[in-house]
Design a protein around this motif. Sequence first.
Motif, PDB file in Angstrom:
ATOM      1  N   ILE A   1      50.816 131.933   2.490  1.00  0.00           N
ATOM      2  CA  ILE A   1      50.833 132.310   1.073  1.00  0.00           C
ATOM      3  C   ILE A   1      51.002 133.821   0.934  1.00  0.00           C
ATOM      4  O   ILE A   1      51.809 134.303   0.136  1.00  0.00           O
ATOM      5  CB  ILE A   1      49.547 131.826   0.364  1.00  0.00           C
ATOM      6  CG1 ILE A   1      49.433 130.289   0.426  1.00  0.00           C
ATOM      7  CG2 ILE A   1      49.487 132.322  -1.062  1.00  0.00           C
ATOM      8  CD1 ILE A   1      50.612 129.526  -0.112  1.00  0.00           C
ATOM      9  N   THR A   2      50.245 134.574   1.720  1.00  0.00           N
ATOM     10  CA  THR A   2      50.344 136.035   1.670  1.00  0.00           C
ATOM     11  C   THR A   2      51.735 136.495   2.092  1.00  0.00           C
ATOM     12  O   THR A   2      52.332 137.373   1.453  1.00  0.00           O
ATOM     13  CB  THR A   2      49.272 136.674   2.576  1.00  0.00           C
ATOM     14  OG1 THR A   2      47.984 136.260   2.120  1.00  0.00           O
ATOM     15  CG2 THR A   2      49.362 138.185   2.570  1.00  0.00           C
TER      16      THR A   2
ATOM     17  N   ARG B   1      51.462 120.518   3.259  1.00  0.00           N
ATOM     18  CA  ARG B   1      50.234 121.141   2.751  1.00  0.00           C
ATOM     19  C   ARG B   1      50.484 122.435   1.999  1.00  0.00           C
ATOM     20  O   ARG B   1      49.795 122.722   1.022  1.00  0.00           O
ATOM     21  CB  ARG B   1      49.264 121.405   3.898  1.00  0.00           C
ATOM     22  CG  ARG B   1      48.655 120.116   4.433  1.00  0.00           C
ATOM     23  CD  ARG B   1      47.612 120.378   5.463  1.00  0.00           C
ATOM     24  NE  ARG B   1      46.450 121.021   4.848  1.00  0.00           N
ATOM     25  CZ  ARG B   1      45.525 121.647   5.546  1.00  0.00           C
ATOM     26  NH1 ARG B   1      45.622 121.706   6.852  1.00  0.00           N
ATOM     27  NH2 ARG B   1      44.509 122.206   4.948  1.00  0.00           N
ATOM     28  N   PHE B   2      51.459 123.236   2.443  1.00  0.00           N
ATOM     29  CA  PHE B   2      51.585 124.575   1.885  1.00  0.00           C
ATOM     30  C   PHE B   2      52.918 124.863   1.207  1.00  0.00           C
ATOM     31  O   PHE B   2      53.040 125.861   0.499  1.00  0.00           O
ATOM     32  CB  PHE B   2      51.345 125.616   2.987  1.00  0.00           C
ATOM     33  CG  PHE B   2      50.017 125.443   3.665  1.00  0.00           C
ATOM     34  CD1 PHE B   2      48.830 125.633   2.973  1.00  0.00           C
ATOM     35  CD2 PHE B   2      49.952 125.063   4.990  1.00  0.00           C
ATOM     36  CE1 PHE B   2      47.607 125.456   3.597  1.00  0.00           C
ATOM     37  CE2 PHE B   2      48.728 124.890   5.628  1.00  0.00           C
ATOM     38  CZ  PHE B   2      47.557 125.080   4.924  1.00  0.00           C
ATOM     39  N   GLY B   3      53.921 124.029   1.434  1.00  0.00           N
ATOM     40  CA  GLY B   3      55.259 124.308   0.897  1.00  0.00           C
ATOM     41  C   GLY B   3      55.290 124.468  -0.609  1.00  0.00           C
ATOM     42  O   GLY B   3      55.871 125.430  -1.129  1.00  0.00           O
ATOM     43  N   ARG B   4      54.681 123.572  -1.329  1.00  0.00           N
ATOM     44  CA  ARG B   4      54.700 123.655  -2.792  1.00  0.00           C
ATOM     45  C   ARG B   4      53.973 124.893  -3.285  1.00  0.00           C
ATOM     46  O   ARG B   4      54.416 125.549  -4.225  1.00  0.00           O
ATOM     47  CB  ARG B   4      54.082 122.406  -3.401  1.00  0.00           C
ATOM     48  CG  ARG B   4      54.944 121.186  -3.209  1.00  0.00           C
ATOM     49  CD  ARG B   4      54.297 119.971  -3.801  1.00  0.00           C
ATOM     50  NE  ARG B   4      55.153 118.816  -3.590  1.00  0.00           N
ATOM     51  CZ  ARG B   4      54.775 117.582  -3.737  1.00  0.00           C
ATOM     52  NH1 ARG B   4      53.541 117.312  -4.110  1.00  0.00           N
ATOM     53  NH2 ARG B   4      55.607 116.586  -3.511  1.00  0.00           N
ATOM     54  N   ARG B   5      52.862 125.199  -2.663  1.00  0.00           N
ATOM     55  CA  ARG B   5      52.111 126.394  -3.061  1.00  0.00           C
ATOM     56  C   ARG B   5      52.933 127.651  -2.799  1.00  0.00           C
ATOM     57  O   ARG B   5      52.920 128.591  -3.587  1.00  0.00           O
ATOM     58  CB  ARG B   5      50.788 126.453  -2.293  1.00  0.00           C
ATOM     59  CG  ARG B   5      49.681 127.039  -3.124  1.00  0.00           C
ATOM     60  CD  ARG B   5      48.328 126.921  -2.482  1.00  0.00           C
ATOM     61  NE  ARG B   5      48.092 125.637  -1.852  1.00  0.00           N
ATOM     62  CZ  ARG B   5      47.211 125.419  -0.897  1.00  0.00           C
ATOM     63  NH1 ARG B   5      46.467 126.407  -0.460  1.00  0.00           N
ATOM     64  NH2 ARG B   5      47.046 124.240  -0.376  1.00  0.00           N
ATOM     65  N   MET B   6      53.657 127.657  -1.690  1.00  0.00           N
ATOM     66  CA  MET B   6      54.507 128.806  -1.373  1.00  0.00           C
ATOM     67  C   MET B   6      55.598 128.965  -2.439  1.00  0.00           C
ATOM     68  O   MET B   6      55.872 130.074  -2.897  1.00  0.00           O
ATOM     69  CB  MET B   6      55.116 128.636   0.020  1.00  0.00           C
ATOM     70  CG  MET B   6      54.089 128.712   1.145  1.00  0.00           C
ATOM     71  SD  MET B   6      54.720 128.114   2.735  1.00  0.00           S
ATOM     72  CE  MET B   6      55.947 129.359   3.119  1.00  0.00           C
ATOM     73  N   TRP B   7      56.198 127.853  -2.851  1.00  0.00           N
ATOM     74  CA  TRP B   7      57.206 127.897  -3.912  1.00  0.00           C
ATOM     75  C   TRP B   7      56.590 128.419  -5.203  1.00  0.00           C
ATOM     76  O   TRP B   7      57.192 129.231  -5.902  1.00  0.00           O
ATOM     77  CB  TRP B   7      57.802 126.506  -4.145  1.00  0.00           C
ATOM     78  CG  TRP B   7      58.976 126.236  -3.262  1.00  0.00           C
ATOM     79  CD1 TRP B   7      58.951 125.693  -2.009  1.00  0.00           C
ATOM     80  CD2 TRP B   7      60.334 126.528  -3.543  1.00  0.00           C
ATOM     81  NE1 TRP B   7      60.222 125.626  -1.510  1.00  0.00           N
ATOM     82  CE2 TRP B   7      61.090 126.121  -2.421  1.00  0.00           C
ATOM     83  CE3 TRP B   7      60.987 127.080  -4.639  1.00  0.00           C
ATOM     84  CZ2 TRP B   7      62.465 126.256  -2.368  1.00  0.00           C
ATOM     85  CZ3 TRP B   7      62.362 127.214  -4.578  1.00  0.00           C
ATOM     86  CH2 TRP B   7      63.087 126.806  -3.459  1.00  0.00           C
ATOM     87  N   ALA B   8      55.396 127.956  -5.524  1.00  0.00           N
ATOM     88  CA  ALA B   8      54.737 128.404  -6.754  1.00  0.00           C
ATOM     89  C   ALA B   8      54.482 129.906  -6.709  1.00  0.00           C
ATOM     90  O   ALA B   8      54.672 130.609  -7.714  1.00  0.00           O
ATOM     91  CB  ALA B   8      53.425 127.643  -6.956  1.00  0.00           C
ATOM     92  N   VAL B   9      54.071 130.416  -5.573  1.00  0.00           N
ATOM     93  CA  VAL B   9      53.816 131.852  -5.425  1.00  0.00           C
ATOM     94  C   VAL B   9      55.119 132.634  -5.623  1.00  0.00           C
ATOM     95  O   VAL B   9      55.145 133.640  -6.339  1.00  0.00           O
ATOM     96  CB  VAL B   9      53.188 132.155  -4.037  1.00  0.00           C
ATOM     97  CG1 VAL B   9      53.251 133.632  -3.701  1.00  0.00           C
ATOM     98  CG2 VAL B   9      51.757 131.654  -3.996  1.00  0.00           C
TER      99      VAL B   9
END
Length: 173
Positions: free
Chosen positions: A67-68, A19-27
């Motif tokens: 994310i933060t 759920r969050f891994g890709r978003r974390m990489w993008a950040v």
Amino acid sequence: MPYDLDLLDETAWRDLVARFGRRMWAVARAAGLGPADAGDAVQAAWLRLLESLHTIRDPERVGAWLITTTRHEAARIGRRRAGDRPSGLPADLPAPGGDDPAAAMLSDDQGRRLWAAVDTLPRPCRALVRLIVMVPDASYAQLSRRLDMPIGSIGPTRIRCLKRLRSLMEDER
């Protein structure tokens, strides 16, 4: 979906990573970090989650927390790297991506393409690459037990898998 952070099991971790891994990489990439540093920022954020499980009051907000935390880790790494800047380059160069939503979207797209390429790898490679990303500090002995592979074949397999992944990504260009 709320998470019972005190009782996280392998399935829950996989769900969190999915759920969050890709978003974390993008950040991390949007903060101007290269792939290796972005990986360090993401891994540090996962580690902080492990260390902070008992302090998270609202499990439904764990995604925002991740994310933060990734953003903070990326900033920390970026500040540390600023001291490594080769001489002759101005210190005020804008970071690639920065707060640019278009750059963040491109980084997210790169992450999707990368994980799509990982999904095309044969099973041993797919499992090894995912474990290396999810548990970056795992020893070869731990990887050997988890993947049921001889310890002596972990390194060579890792090299072959990463070469194959690199080739897949270059072919896509």
